[in-house]
Design an enzyme around this catalytic site. Structure first.
Site, PDB file in Angstrom:
ATOM      1  N   SER A   1      -6.672  -5.564   0.558  1.00  0.00           N
ATOM      2  CA  SER A   1      -6.831  -5.714   1.941  1.00  0.00           C
ATOM      3  C   SER A   1      -5.643  -5.002   2.513  1.00  0.00           C
ATOM      4  CB  SER A   1      -6.734  -7.254   2.316  1.00  0.00           C
ATOM      5  OG  SER A   1      -7.626  -7.978   1.435  1.00  0.00           O
TER       6      SER A   1
ATOM      7  N   ASP B   1       2.849 -10.320   4.152  1.00  0.00           N
ATOM      8  CA  ASP B   1       3.402  -9.612   3.197  1.00  0.00           C
ATOM      9  C   ASP B   1       2.615  -8.412   2.855  1.00  0.00           C
ATOM     10  OD1 ASP B   1       4.922 -12.230   2.897  1.00  0.00           O
ATOM     11  OD2 ASP B   1       4.384 -12.590   0.754  1.00  0.00           O
TER      12      ASP B   1
END
Length: 288
Positions: free
Chosen positions: A247, A107
């Site tokens: 991230s 995602d």
């Protein structure tokens, strides 16, 4: 700026962006970051996020970021990191198993660029060439003319990621992060002021040739947890996860191995990131 695949524009968190610019763009902010990124501080924060003491933070975090917890397995959540790395329920992220389709490994908010000799990419507010990401000039040279796919994960995204195709992999190479300087003069040069910890591996895939996947951790406490060293993997198999911290995953493809869906390329050219989900088709292989 961010777009959904139906063309809808998403309003970004300007307050958060302004705070990041202040921290990384000023002398005082970088002094604070020098302290926050000390190993002892990172270990202390990471330890707290792993402990049951952090559990009360979960409900407020989920509400603030509009996280639909009904999609996830919430049993056994004992800490903030347990929640951050929560597993999704079966069927919530169906993985495209068509061998000629390029599927997203996670995602994320995606941008795609062509790689040339002088290409420089902005990743987590720092600038990198491909050789900077992997620390290997000869490896980087192999991917000139190819594609650089930058998957930026935000705090509300699912923080586990998968192999995008079947194949085999070499061991993981870890590169520690550094905060270069607090000197504002550094802002005027290419090697700005920080490099995030990252881990990469070469994936020998069945349908897309040799690809490099780079997981980029957060500057302060973000941790990368890959499940395998040398390994034979299957498309859609879980590769690893990020612990607390924003991230990014960078996928580097060889020239003439894939073509990316036109809406994603158009959005990238216009300065938009495109919202993608793990397992969703984002392109297709050439010559299949």
């Amino acid at each position: 700026m961010i777009k959904k695949r139906n063309g809808e524009i998403i309003v970004t968190n300007e307050k958060q962006n302004a705070l990041l610019k202040k921290l990384y763009g000023s002398f005082g902010g970088r002094l604070i970051l020098k302290v926050l990124t000390l190993p002892v501080i990172s270990r202390a924060v990471g330890g707290f996020m792993d402990s049951t003491l952090s559990k009360p933070l979960i409900s407020g975090f989920a509400k603030k970021n509009n996280i639909d917890t009904s999609q996830y397995i919430m049993n056994g959540i004992r800490s903030y990191n347990d929640f951050f790395t929560r597993k999704i329920k079966d069927g919530m992220r169906p993985f495209d198993m068509e061998k000629g389709h390029l599927a997203s490994p996670c995602d994320a908010k995606l941008t795609v660029y062509r790689i040339c000799e002088k290409s420089i990419f902005r990743i987590k507010d720092s600038l990198y060439r491909v050789e900077d990401l992997v620390g290997d000039k000869s490896l980087a040279k192999k991917y000139r003319g190819g594609l650089c796919l930058i998957f930026r994960l935000e705090v509300d995204d699912y923080h586990r990621y998968c192999y995008f195709d079947s194949g085999t992999k070499s061991g993981n190479v870890f590169i520690p992060g550094v905060l270069h300087t607090v000197n504002p003069i550094a802002l005027e040069h290419y090697n700005i002021y920080k490099r995030n910890s990252r881990e990469y591996t070469v994936l020998h895939t069945e349908n897309f040739g040799d690809a490099v996947q780079v997981e980029v951790g957060a500057m302060m406490v973000g941790r990368i947890s890959n499940h395998h060293e040398a390994h034979t993997f299957k498309r859609g198999e879980e590769k690893g996860m990020f612990l607390f911290g924003g991230s990014t995953i960078v996928l580097i493809l060889e020239k003439d191995r894939a073509v990316i869906d036109s809406d994603i390329m158009r959005n990238s050219a216009q300065g938009f990131e495109t919202v993608v989900k793990c397992g969703e088709r984002i392109g297709k292989a050439l010559n299949i």
